[in-house]
Design a protein around this motif. Sequence first.
Motif, short mmCIF file in Angstrom:
data_model
loop_
_atom_site.label_atom_id
_atom_site.label_comp_id
_atom_site.label_asym_id
_atom_site.label_seq_id
_atom_site.Cartn_x
_atom_site.Cartn_y
_atom_site.Cartn_z
N GLU A 48 -3.52 -7.69 7.82
CA GLU A 48 -4.49 -7.91 6.75
C GLU A 48 -5.84 -7.26 7.06
O GLU A 48 -6.53 -6.78 6.16
CB GLU A 48 -4.71 -9.42 6.55
N TYR A 61 -6.19 -16.92 -0.09
CA TYR A 61 -4.80 -17.33 -0.18
C TYR A 61 -4.28 -17.98 1.10
O TYR A 61 -3.13 -18.39 1.17
CB TYR A 61 -3.91 -16.14 -0.56
N SER A 67 14.06 -8.36 -0.79
CA SER A 67 13.61 -6.99 -0.54
C SER A 67 14.59 -6.32 0.42
O SER A 67 14.76 -6.77 1.56
CB SER A 67 12.20 -6.99 0.04
N ILE A 120 5.32 -5.86 1.61
CA ILE A 120 5.07 -7.30 1.47
C ILE A 120 3.62 -7.53 1.04
O ILE A 120 2.69 -6.96 1.60
CB ILE A 120 5.34 -8.02 2.81
N ARG A 121 3.43 -8.38 0.03
CA ARG A 121 2.08 -8.72 -0.43
C ARG A 121 1.36 -9.53 0.64
O ARG A 121 1.97 -10.26 1.41
CB ARG A 121 2.14 -9.52 -1.73
N LYS A 122 0.02 -9.42 0.68
CA LYS A 122 -0.77 -10.13 1.68
C LYS A 122 -0.54 -11.63 1.61
O LYS A 122 -0.53 -12.32 2.63
CB LYS A 122 -2.26 -9.81 1.50
N GLU A 123 -0.36 -12.14 0.39
CA GLU A 123 -0.14 -13.58 0.23
C GLU A 123 1.16 -14.04 0.89
O GLU A 123 1.29 -15.21 1.25
CB GLU A 123 -0.10 -13.95 -1.28
N GLU A 124 2.13 -13.13 1.04
CA GLU A 124 3.43 -13.48 1.62
C GLU A 124 3.54 -13.02 3.08
O GLU A 124 4.57 -13.23 3.71
CB GLU A 124 4.55 -12.82 0.81
#
Length: 510
Positions: free
Chosen positions: A120, A185, A259, A381-385
């Motif tokens: 991140e 988040y 994914s 992968i999204r930062k939230e995940e």
Amino acid sequence: MNKWIVAITVMLPTLIEIIDMSVVNVSLDHIRGSLSAGIDESTWSITMYLVSNAIIIPITGWLSRFFGRKLYLNFSIALFTASSLMCGLAWNIQSLIVFRVFQGIGGGALQPISQSILLETFPPRQHGVAMAFFGTGIMFGPIIGPMLGGWITDNWSWHWIFFINIPIGIISMIMTTIVIRDPRYMKKVKMKMDYYGLILIALGLGCLQILLDQGQREDWFSSPMITWLTIISAVSLLLFPVVEFYTKEPVIDLKVFRSIPFSTGNLIMFFAFFNLFGSIVLLPIYLQTLMGYTATLAGLVLGPGGFASIIALTIAGRLVTRVNPKGLLTFGLLTCALSTYLMSRFSLTADFATVMWPRIVLGLGMGFIFIPLTNLTLSAIRKEEMGNATALFNLIRNLGGSFGVAFVSTVLARKAQLHQSDLVGNLTPFDIPYQISVEKLKAFLHYRGFVDGLAQTGANETIYKDLIRQATMISFNDTFLLLSLILVLTVPLVLLLRRPDHREPIGPVQ
């Protein structure tokens, strides 16, 4: 906050946690003698640390959301530090095992949280550099752990392998409090406790880790304990995804496995660490049991490979966003497969350089696997995940190592028995080379003053001991070759991965 200060802050506690996974191994005899424990009892201090670690790693993402990531990270460091103090003060083997469980609970969260914070904090084009920094800690820990543990134990006492964590833990908590900030988040979220999910994952992974660690020692399914552990683990892990599918706020979000790059990357990571841990467990056993190396000399064989990994990580970290990481990954996998193939060519007359160079090749290969594979697996992968994804990624990596160790231990023992049985067939009174060897040995023993009966017995025993060494050597060759073939079979999986879009022109990394 400067990204490098953040990187040092999260890697400091992670490094001591990784070191603690291997530092106890070399001190086990001292611990056993000091606490009046048997060999089987003392090994549980290692097993239970791995068990608690394995349970915590996959639920780290959920716990970070439940408590808030910064708070949970500080709590984990505090628990790891406090339990390290209590491990050093342990008054018997039972108390040491209990405190090692708490140490594993505290340490389990550190790797996935550190990795997610690094991904991140650094921009996508510098993920290779970030993972080179993270990978250096991952590779450096197992190198320095045994050497540091041996030196501390020999020069101070085994208690200090735990006490040394305390000042580092305190500094880590202070730095985390000042430096780390939770993104929106990752702040504390009100969630319903997923009791069924927690129970199933704890039972499934806990029993799995114990049976992998103790299986060969207990002769696998001839042991009722291993049989029951297998049943409990299988049922729990089969029920877990079903329960999580119907849970509104699951303890582990398995949807991330939809994914294809993420699922494929985890599978490749499993077999890469299957090969790594399997080979670095076999190598010192071969050196010390067959070649007569001391622990120090065996460490000198293993050490250069670790430093080769660090060099390769640095190079791969700079190349991964400039060239196709799939090419780097393929090169790394084939290099590791080549290294274990070279190990399958070892003999009872191998010199120091012959056994050292394949370990260096393995280290180079792992450096070119870790960063491209992390980049390819986690880039979408999204930062939230990210917290959930890195937790699962680290779990699969650790399980690959555990399965690799269990695999090589079992294959080595079974192959040694098989080859011993085959070779014994040649030791008959009708075999001319055998008769000549016996007569030569009897003549030598007669010369040394042995009477005829003892000379005959001594000659037979000498030949049989050599037969066991030869059978064991062949079993090492077979096991290394199997590891090499398994890794080669994973190479086509690279085709299922997708190259990330964040490419970077050739030039210095800022």
